[in-house]
Design an enzyme around this catalytic site. Structure first.
Site, PDB file in Angstrom:
ATOM      1  N   GLN A 179      -9.030  12.225   2.375  1.00  7.51           N
ATOM      2  CA  GLN A 179      -7.753  12.472   1.522  1.00  7.51           C
ATOM      3  C   GLN A 179      -7.855  11.928   0.031  1.00  7.51           C
ATOM      4  O   GLN A 179      -8.057  10.440  -0.033  1.00  7.51           O
ATOM      5  CB  GLN A 179      -6.844  11.736   2.179  1.00  7.51           C
ATOM      6  CG  GLN A 179      -5.274  11.651   1.657  1.00  7.51           C
ATOM      7  CD  GLN A 179      -4.296  11.385   2.336  1.00  7.51           C
ATOM      8  OE1 GLN A 179      -4.483  10.279   3.089  1.00  7.51           O
ATOM      9  NE2 GLN A 179      -2.812  11.469   2.367  1.00  7.51           N
ATOM     10  N   GLY A 180      -8.039  12.535  -0.865  1.00 10.52           N
ATOM     11  CA  GLY A 180      -8.028  12.137  -2.341  1.00 10.52           C
ATOM     12  C   GLY A 180      -6.618  12.024  -2.955  1.00 10.52           C
ATOM     13  O   GLY A 180      -6.660  12.840  -3.806  1.00 10.52           O
ATOM     14  N   GLU A 222       1.272  12.976   8.059  1.00 10.90           N
ATOM     15  CA  GLU A 222       0.745  11.608   8.384  1.00 10.90           C
ATOM     16  C   GLU A 222       1.501  10.690   8.923  1.00 10.90           C
ATOM     17  O   GLU A 222       1.047   9.762   9.823  1.00 10.90           O
ATOM     18  CB  GLU A 222      -0.016  10.985   6.800  1.00 10.90           C
ATOM     19  CG  GLU A 222      -0.489   9.809   6.972  1.00 10.90           C
ATOM     20  CD  GLU A 222      -1.064   9.348   5.431  1.00 10.90           C
ATOM     21  OE1 GLU A 222      -0.892  10.016   4.716  1.00 10.90           O
ATOM     22  OE2 GLU A 222      -2.142   8.313   5.694  1.00 10.90           O
TER      23      GLU A 222
HETATM   24  C1  LIG Z   1      -6.472   1.085   4.976  1.00 14.96           C
HETATM   25  C2  LIG Z   1      -6.141   1.910   3.862  1.00 14.96           C
HETATM   26  C3  LIG Z   1      -6.668   3.145   3.984  1.00 14.96           C
HETATM   27  C4  LIG Z   1      -6.234   4.085   2.884  1.00 14.96           C
HETATM   28  N1  LIG Z   1      -6.811   5.466   2.707  1.00 14.96           N
HETATM   29  C5  LIG Z   1      -6.431   6.164   1.829  1.00 14.96           C
HETATM   30  C6  LIG Z   1      -6.889   7.587   1.474  1.00 14.96           C
HETATM   31  O1  LIG Z   1      -7.589   7.903   2.775  1.00 14.96           O
HETATM   32  N2  LIG Z   1      -6.717   8.244   0.743  1.00 14.96           N
HETATM   33  C7  LIG Z   1      -5.763   7.807  -0.322  1.00 14.96           C
HETATM   34  O2  LIG Z   1      -5.461   8.559  -0.996  1.00 14.96           O
HETATM   35  N3  LIG Z   1      -5.097   6.729  -0.128  1.00 14.96           N
HETATM   36  C8  LIG Z   1      -5.438   5.785   0.774  1.00 14.96           C
HETATM   37  N4  LIG Z   1      -4.877   4.523   0.978  1.00 14.96           N
HETATM   38  C9  LIG Z   1      -4.249   4.127  -0.289  1.00 14.96           C
HETATM   39  C10 LIG Z   1      -2.881   3.958  -0.025  1.00 14.96           C
HETATM   40  O3  LIG Z   1      -2.036   5.189   0.013  1.00 14.96           O
HETATM   41  C11 LIG Z   1      -2.166   2.968  -1.124  1.00 14.96           C
HETATM   42  O4  LIG Z   1      -2.396   1.745  -0.768  1.00 14.96           O
HETATM   43  C12 LIG Z   1      -0.613   2.902  -0.981  1.00 14.96           C
HETATM   44  O5  LIG Z   1      -0.081   4.222  -1.352  1.00 14.96           O
HETATM   45  C13 LIG Z   1       0.045   1.908  -1.816  1.00 14.96           C
HETATM   46  O6  LIG Z   1      -0.628   2.152  -2.985  1.00 14.96           O
HETATM   47  P1  LIG Z   1      -1.229   0.916  -3.954  1.00 14.96           P
HETATM   48  O7  LIG Z   1      -2.235   0.274  -3.222  1.00 14.96           O
HETATM   49  O8  LIG Z   1      -1.669   1.426  -5.443  1.00 14.96           O
HETATM   50  O9  LIG Z   1      -0.122  -0.146  -4.068  1.00 14.96           O
HETATM   51  P2  LIG Z   1       1.047  -0.109  -5.377  1.00 14.96           P
HETATM   52  O10 LIG Z   1       1.636   1.190  -5.279  1.00 14.96           O
HETATM   53  O11 LIG Z   1       0.472  -0.877  -6.604  1.00 14.96           O
HETATM   54  O12 LIG Z   1       2.305  -1.096  -4.584  1.00 14.96           O
HETATM   55  C14 LIG Z   1       1.929  -2.587  -4.669  1.00 14.96           C
HETATM   56  C15 LIG Z   1       3.181  -3.116  -4.207  1.00 14.96           C
HETATM   57  O13 LIG Z   1       4.217  -3.032  -4.847  1.00 14.96           O
HETATM   58  C16 LIG Z   1       5.208  -2.299  -3.936  1.00 14.96           C
HETATM   59  N5  LIG Z   1       5.895  -1.040  -4.689  1.00 14.96           N
HETATM   60  C17 LIG Z   1       5.625  -0.283  -5.381  1.00 14.96           C
HETATM   61  N6  LIG Z   1       6.351   0.737  -5.833  1.00 14.96           N
HETATM   62  C18 LIG Z   1       7.473   0.261  -5.434  1.00 14.96           C
HETATM   63  C19 LIG Z   1       8.983   0.528  -5.382  1.00 14.96           C
HETATM   64  N7  LIG Z   1       9.277   1.757  -6.129  1.00 14.96           N
HETATM   65  N8  LIG Z   1       9.809   0.040  -4.895  1.00 14.96           N
HETATM   66  C20 LIG Z   1       9.792  -1.113  -3.915  1.00 14.96           C
HETATM   67  N9  LIG Z   1       8.058  -1.521  -4.005  1.00 14.96           N
HETATM   68  C21 LIG Z   1       7.218  -0.986  -4.521  1.00 14.96           C
HETATM   69  C22 LIG Z   1       4.262  -1.559  -2.801  1.00 14.96           C
HETATM   70  O14 LIG Z   1       5.095  -1.562  -1.578  1.00 14.96           O
HETATM   71  C23 LIG Z   1       3.420  -2.854  -2.589  1.00 14.96           C
HETATM   72  O15 LIG Z   1       3.940  -3.891  -1.771  1.00 14.96           O
HETATM   73  C24 LIG Z   1      -5.393   3.463   2.162  1.00 14.96           C
HETATM   74  C25 LIG Z   1      -4.936   2.511   1.991  1.00 14.96           C
HETATM   75  C26 LIG Z   1      -5.487   1.384   2.911  1.00 14.96           C
HETATM   76  C27 LIG Z   1      -4.706   0.070   2.897  1.00 14.96           C
END
Ligand SMILES: Cc1cc2nc3c(=O)[nH]c(=O)nc-3n(C[C@H](O)[C@H](O)[C@H](O)COP(=O)(O)OP(=O)(O)OC[C@H]3O[C@@H](n4cnc5c(N)ncnc54)[C@H](O)[C@@H]3O)c2cc1C
Length: 398
Positions: A131-132, A252
């Site tokens: 998933q990208g 998902e």
């Molecule tokens: C084990 C694992 C597997 C993954 N696999 C995939 C994959 O296969 N493909 C893919 O595309 N992605 C994948 N991801 C990514 C995952 O979808 C993202 O980590 C997730 O969507 C959060 O985005 P971020 O890490 O950029 O955190 P951020 O969005 O930067 O968030 C940082 C913090 O701020 C909080 N926050 C952000 N916005 C808000 C808001 N509006 N209100 C309140 N709080 C907020 C979040 O809850 C978090 O605590 C994976 C992640 C993990 C941990």
């Protein structure tokens, strides 16, 4: 809705159980209890063979319609299948992204040609997907993606970087969110994004593993530098991929997680056994926390039943939105309980030579379950979804 299992449900349960026991008791004994989150690196070849064994016997994609190679199971039987799968400690599925995310999306939004091209290979276990979506500056704020795709003759040419891409190192294909037009209105950044299907094994794709706390690399950075995909490999309309992307996210967070309290139950059993072995079970506070964990899993089961009760038509409702938030938190707490039960032993890992260290299953549970409250939508984002879509509260200011 009558939640008791019918005679047909019970015999279906027997059929699944017998198949899994026969298979895992003989040729596939080695994969029992292996793979899945935190152990995803384990036994790739053997698990790929398992994937194909399931496919050959009609036990992949069981919830898909029959015309697309599935069994057309009702949601209730789908959950029975997941429950039996977890009970048998059958291995983590390599095809999970194709079966759980991309396949249902192509069924819902794809063209007949796309369905014919991509679905059979998922059913058979012949093609694996990743998933990208996420990028360094686009996670929760997914519409901020910077990966872009441009048409060049019969192809799309893709440039950009994805991150946290689970299983990309094994995947044959990736579904990529890419910007294909600049948003006409900066307040409507969701417009101008397309949902592209991109082959992974080509010169324009570079995959760099990210080492996780467990010491393994289950996810990756993926760089697209002029990667090509055919013009026809867009799901939904060009520039209107956001709707498709949200459809995938609903899959998902949906049905595939309804049976997982049994997998968590196996983990709680292991924690309880460890507490009995090392005497921690004599501590009243530990006993209380074990009981609380048990209650948490029961609530998960009841929430799954509540979800089913509102979903005879096969779709998931508001109860399902609570599910992701709840199970992620229960599972994270289970990992913390495991560490507290193990005490000082929890801090020592097996030496794995060149590979560094090799956490045992409970240590893996603790380390990996931190991720549960992040992927597929973080807990905070889930709370926003529940507030806005389930409770009808005012929308978060954008
Ligand atoms: C084990 C694992 C597997 C993954 N696999 C995939 C994959 O296969 N493909 C893919 O595309 N992605 C994948 N991801 C990514 C995952 O979808 C993202 O980590 C997730 O969507 C959060 O985005 P971020 O890490 O950029 O955190 P951020 O969005 O930067 O968030 C940082 C913090 O701020 C909080 N926050 C952000 N916005 C808000 C808001 N509006 N209100 C309140 N709080 C907020 C979040 O809850 C978090 O605590 C994976 C992640 C993990 C941990």
């Amino acid at each position: 809705m009558d939640l008791r299992e019918s005679t047909g449900d019970l015999s279906f349960r027997d059929e699944v159980r017998t198949f899994l026991e026969d298979s895992l008791g003989s040729d596939f004994a080695v994969v029992r209890g292996r793979g899945g989150p935190g152990d995803e690196h384990a036994l790739f070849d053997e698990r790929l063979a398992w994937e194909r064994h399931l496919g050959a016997h009609g036990w992949t994609c069981v919830g898909w319609p029959v015309e697309h190679g599935g069994r057309g199971l009702t949601l209730r039987r789908h959950v029975i299948y997941y429950e039996e799968y977890a009970r048998a400690r059958a291995p983590g599925r390599l095809g999970i992204v194709g079966e759980g995310l991309l396949g249902p999306t192509v069924i819902a939004f794809g063209t007949p040609e796309q369905q014919r091209r991509f679905l059979p290979a998922i059913v058979a276990g012949d093609e694996l997907w990743c998933q990208g979506y996420s990028e360094p500056n686009a996670g929760s704020d997914l519409a901020n993606i910077a990966t872009r795709a441009e048409r060049d003759g019969d192809d799309w040419v893709v440039h950009g970087q994805k991150v946290w891409t689970s299983l990309a190192h094994w995947a044959d294909w990736c579904f990529v969110l890419a910007r294909t037009s600049p948003p006409a209105d900066p307040r409507r950044r969701h417009a101008g994004i397309s949902y592209l299907l991109v082959p992974m094994r080509q010169a324009g794709v570079e995959i760099r593993p990210i080492v996780q706390m467990t010491g393994d690399s289950e996810f990756n950075e993926v760089f697209f530098d002029g990667a090509l995909t055919a013009a026809a490999n867009v799901v939904g309309a060009v520039d209107e991929g956001w709707k498709v992307a949200m459809g995938t996210l609903a899959f998902e967070r949906g049905a595939s997680t309804l049976g997982q309290q049994l997998a968590f139950r196996n983990e709680l059993d292991a924690i309880t056994a460890a507490a009995r072995r090392n005497g921690a079970a004599a501590d009243p506070v530990v006993r209380q926390r074990l009981a609380r964990a048990h209650i948490g899993l029961e609530i998960m089961r009841l929430n799954a039943l509540r979800t089913l009760a509102g979903s005879e038509s096969g779709t998931l409702g508001r109860a399902a939105m609570v599910g992701k938030l709840y199970w992620a938190t229960v599972h994270r707490d289970l990992g913390e309980l495991a560490m507290d039960v193990l005490g000082a032993d929890a801090t020592v890992c097996q030496d794995a030579g060149d590979a560094g260290y090799d956490p045992d299953p409970l240590q893996r549970l603790f380390l990996f379950s931190r991720a549960d409250t992040i992927y597929g939508g973080s807990n905070q984002i889930q709370r926003n979804i529940i507030g806005e879509r389930a409770l009808g509260l005012p929308k978060e200011p954008r």
